[in-house]
Design a protein around this motif. Structure first.
Motif, PDB file in Angstrom:
ATOM      1  N   ASP A  62       4.536   3.438   3.667  1.00  0.00           N
ATOM      2  CA  ASP A  62       3.151   3.781   4.016  1.00  0.00           C
ATOM      3  C   ASP A  62       3.120   4.900   5.055  1.00  0.00           C
ATOM      4  OD1 ASP A  62       2.044   1.911   2.272  1.00  0.00           O
ATOM      5  OD2 ASP A  62       1.888   0.356   3.818  1.00  0.00           O
ATOM      6  N   LEU A  63       4.020   4.832   6.025  1.00  0.00           N
ATOM      7  CA  LEU A  63       4.114   5.873   7.037  1.00  0.00           C
ATOM      8  C   LEU A  63       4.467   7.219   6.401  1.00  0.00           C
ATOM      9  CD1 LEU A  63       4.154   6.831   9.988  1.00  0.00           C
ATOM     10  CD2 LEU A  63       6.550   6.100  10.074  1.00  0.00           C
ATOM     11  N   CYS A  64       5.403   7.217   5.472  1.00  0.00           N
ATOM     12  CA  CYS A  64       5.803   8.455   4.806  1.00  0.00           C
ATOM     13  C   CYS A  64       4.648   9.047   4.003  1.00  0.00           C
ATOM     14  CB  CYS A  64       7.009   8.210   3.903  1.00  0.00           C
ATOM     15  SG  CYS A  64       8.505   7.824   4.834  1.00  0.00           S
ATOM     16  N   GLN A  65       3.907   8.207   3.330  1.00  0.00           N
ATOM     17  CA  GLN A  65       2.753   8.712   2.584  1.00  0.00           C
ATOM     18  C   GLN A  65       1.708   9.291   3.535  1.00  0.00           C
ATOM     19  OE1 GLN A  65       1.543   5.527  -0.094  1.00  0.00           O
ATOM     20  NE2 GLN A  65       2.709   6.504  -1.732  1.00  0.00           N
ATOM     21  N   TYR A  66       1.510   8.644   4.646  1.00  0.00           N
ATOM     22  CA  TYR A  66       0.566   9.156   5.639  1.00  0.00           C
ATOM     23  C   TYR A  66       1.021  10.521   6.150  1.00  0.00           C
ATOM     24  CZ  TYR A  66      -1.658   9.949  10.109  1.00  0.00           C
ATOM     25  OH  TYR A  66      -2.328  10.526  11.150  1.00  0.00           O
ATOM     26  N   VAL A 120       6.867  -8.172  -5.688  1.00  0.00           N
ATOM     27  CA  VAL A 120       7.555  -7.071  -5.009  1.00  0.00           C
ATOM     28  C   VAL A 120       7.615  -5.853  -5.924  1.00  0.00           C
ATOM     29  CG1 VAL A 120       9.771  -6.280  -4.073  1.00  0.00           C
ATOM     30  CG2 VAL A 120       8.882  -8.547  -3.457  1.00  0.00           C
ATOM     31  N   MET A 121       7.967  -6.060  -7.177  1.00  0.00           N
ATOM     32  CA  MET A 121       8.090  -4.935  -8.114  1.00  0.00           C
ATOM     33  C   MET A 121       6.750  -4.231  -8.310  1.00  0.00           C
ATOM     34  SD  MET A 121      11.187  -4.523  -8.804  1.00  0.00           S
ATOM     35  CE  MET A 121      11.056  -3.346 -10.132  1.00  0.00           C
ATOM     36  N   GLU A 122       5.688  -4.998  -8.365  1.00  0.00           N
ATOM     37  CA  GLU A 122       4.353  -4.413  -8.527  1.00  0.00           C
ATOM     38  C   GLU A 122       4.027  -3.478  -7.362  1.00  0.00           C
ATOM     39  OE1 GLU A 122       0.212  -6.601  -8.665  1.00  0.00           O
ATOM     40  OE2 GLU A 122       1.454  -7.164 -10.392  1.00  0.00           O
ATOM     41  N   LYS A 123       4.344  -3.914  -6.162  1.00  0.00           N
ATOM     42  CA  LYS A 123       4.066  -3.082  -4.985  1.00  0.00           C
ATOM     43  C   LYS A 123       5.033  -1.900  -4.902  1.00  0.00           C
ATOM     44  CE  LYS A 123       2.652  -2.719  -0.416  1.00  0.00           C
ATOM     45  NZ  LYS A 123       1.793  -3.223   0.566  1.00  0.00           N
ATOM     46  N   LEU A 124       6.293  -2.117  -5.258  1.00  0.00           N
ATOM     47  CA  LEU A 124       7.264  -1.016  -5.225  1.00  0.00           C
ATOM     48  C   LEU A 124       6.863   0.114  -6.165  1.00  0.00           C
ATOM     49  CD1 LEU A 124      10.669  -2.914  -5.083  1.00  0.00           C
ATOM     50  CD2 LEU A 124       9.792  -1.309  -3.370  1.00  0.00           C
ATOM     51  N   LYS A 125       6.319  -0.232  -7.311  1.00  0.00           N
ATOM     52  CA  LYS A 125       5.919   0.777  -8.295  1.00  0.00           C
ATOM     53  C   LYS A 125       4.707   1.588  -7.826  1.00  0.00           C
ATOM     54  CE  LYS A 125       9.054  -0.185 -11.275  1.00  0.00           C
ATOM     55  NZ  LYS A 125      10.192   0.681 -11.438  1.00  0.00           N
ATOM     56  N   TYR A 126       4.020   1.093  -6.821  1.00  0.00           N
ATOM     57  CA  TYR A 126       2.859   1.789  -6.258  1.00  0.00           C
ATOM     58  C   TYR A 126       3.283   3.104  -5.588  1.00  0.00           C
ATOM     59  CZ  TYR A 126      -0.644   2.774  -2.664  1.00  0.00           C
ATOM     60  OH  TYR A 126      -1.550   3.384  -1.826  1.00  0.00           O
ATOM     61  N   TYR A 127       4.509   3.121  -5.039  1.00  0.00           N
ATOM     62  CA  TYR A 127       4.981   4.289  -4.303  1.00  0.00           C
ATOM     63  C   TYR A 127       5.667   5.273  -5.224  1.00  0.00           C
ATOM     64  CZ  TYR A 127       4.107   1.288  -0.317  1.00  0.00           C
ATOM     65  OH  TYR A 127       3.512   0.477   0.603  1.00  0.00           O
ATOM     66  N   GLU A 128       5.301   6.533  -5.062  1.00  0.00           N
ATOM     67  CA  GLU A 128       5.931   7.609  -5.832  1.00  0.00           C
ATOM     68  C   GLU A 128       6.495   8.614  -4.849  1.00  0.00           C
ATOM     69  OE1 GLU A 128       3.461   9.316  -8.848  1.00  0.00           O
ATOM     70  OE2 GLU A 128       2.634   7.373  -9.378  1.00  0.00           O
ATOM     71  N   TYR A 172       9.683  16.686  11.895  1.00  0.00           N
ATOM     72  CA  TYR A 172      10.599  15.801  12.604  1.00  0.00           C
ATOM     73  C   TYR A 172      10.352  14.335  12.219  1.00  0.00           C
ATOM     74  CZ  TYR A 172      12.793  13.163  16.330  1.00  0.00           C
ATOM     75  OH  TYR A 172      13.547  12.245  17.022  1.00  0.00           O
ATOM     76  N   ALA A 173       9.087  13.930  12.224  1.00  0.00           N
ATOM     77  CA  ALA A 173       8.746  12.540  11.884  1.00  0.00           C
ATOM     78  C   ALA A 173       9.135  12.217  10.446  1.00  0.00           C
ATOM     79  CB  ALA A 173       7.255  12.297  12.099  1.00  0.00           C
ATOM     80  N   MET A 174       8.921  13.165   9.537  1.00  0.00           N
ATOM     81  CA  MET A 174       9.277  12.918   8.133  1.00  0.00           C
ATOM     82  C   MET A 174      10.792  12.835   7.961  1.00  0.00           C
ATOM     83  SD  MET A 174       6.363  15.181   6.236  1.00  0.00           S
ATOM     84  CE  MET A 174       6.779  14.714   4.575  1.00  0.00           C
ATOM     85  N   GLU A 175      11.525  13.701   8.630  1.00  0.00           N
ATOM     86  CA  GLU A 175      12.993  13.656   8.546  1.00  0.00           C
ATOM     87  C   GLU A 175      13.520  12.339   9.109  1.00  0.00           C
ATOM     88  OE1 GLU A 175      16.847  14.479   7.730  1.00  0.00           O
ATOM     89  OE2 GLU A 175      15.130  15.655   7.070  1.00  0.00           O
ATOM     90  N   LYS A 176      12.968  11.926  10.225  1.00  0.00           N
ATOM     91  CA  LYS A 176      13.408  10.698  10.890  1.00  0.00           C
ATOM     92  C   LYS A 176      13.098   9.449  10.063  1.00  0.00           C
ATOM     93  CE  LYS A 176      12.697   8.044  15.081  1.00  0.00           C
ATOM     94  NZ  LYS A 176      11.798   7.828  16.198  1.00  0.00           N
ATOM     95  N   ASN A 177      11.905   9.401   9.480  1.00  0.00           N
ATOM     96  CA  ASN A 177      11.438   8.172   8.835  1.00  0.00           C
ATOM     97  C   ASN A 177      11.517   8.164   7.314  1.00  0.00           C
ATOM     98  OD1 ASN A 177      10.328   6.720  11.252  1.00  0.00           O
ATOM     99  ND2 ASN A 177       9.179   8.615  11.392  1.00  0.00           N
ATOM    100  N   CYS A 178      11.649   9.317   6.701  1.00  0.00           N
ATOM    101  CA  CYS A 178      11.461   9.382   5.249  1.00  0.00           C
ATOM    102  C   CYS A 178      12.643   9.975   4.478  1.00  0.00           C
ATOM    103  CB  CYS A 178      10.208  10.199   4.931  1.00  0.00           C
ATOM    104  SG  CYS A 178       8.742   9.628   5.812  1.00  0.00           S
ATOM    105  N   SER A 179      13.669  10.408   5.161  1.00  0.00           N
ATOM    106  CA  SER A 179      14.740  11.124   4.472  1.00  0.00           C
ATOM    107  C   SER A 179      15.441  10.276   3.405  1.00  0.00           C
ATOM    108  CB  SER A 179      15.756  11.672   5.481  1.00  0.00           C
ATOM    109  OG  SER A 179      16.366  10.613   6.188  1.00  0.00           O
ATOM    110  N   ASP A 180      15.483   8.970   3.592  1.00  0.00           N
ATOM    111  CA  ASP A 180      16.163   8.110   2.617  1.00  0.00           C
ATOM    112  C   ASP A 180      15.211   7.154   1.893  1.00  0.00           C
ATOM    113  OD1 ASP A 180      15.542   6.386   4.681  1.00  0.00           O
ATOM    114  OD2 ASP A 180      17.492   5.382   4.683  1.00  0.00           O
TER     115      ASP A 180
END
Length: 97
Positions: free
Chosen positions: A39-43, A88-96, A62-70
């Motif tokens: 959610d943070l990465c999408q924001y 869990v799978m339903e929610k995981l599929k929400y993220y692209e 910086y924030a994206m590299e720190k929190n979203c690189s992986d």
């Protein structure tokens, strides 16, 4: 008219937020942590704009590299780990990513 919309949005949030939060309480801790980070990465991605001042772009980068690189790698890991957990799978599929 605007006040009515704001009031409706506020009421909606007050009514449904506890239900949503309660459902997320049932996720395993590791995947719940991923959902928070995702959610943070999408924001952060939504905040990015080429017209931003250089300082803000640097902060976001910086924030994206720190929190979203992986984040994609982590999502793939959880999709394998929780392949049998429909919620869990339903929610995981929400993220692209």
């Amino acid at each position: 008219m605007i006040m009515k919309r704001l009031l409706l949005i506020l009421l909606y949030g007050m009514i449904f937020s506890p239900v949503i939060a309660k459902a997320e309480d049932h996720f395993p801790d590791d995947v719940a942590g991923f959902f928070h980070d995702a959610d943070l990465c999408q924001y952060l991605a939504g905040e990015w704009d080429n017209t931003l001042p250089r300082k803000r772009k640097n902060e976001l980068s910086y924030a994206m590299e720190k929190n979203c690189s992986d984040i994609y790698k982590r999502q793939t890991y959880f999709e394998e780990k929780y392949a049998q957990n429909k919620l869990v799978m339903e929610k995981l599929k929400y993220y692209e990513f």
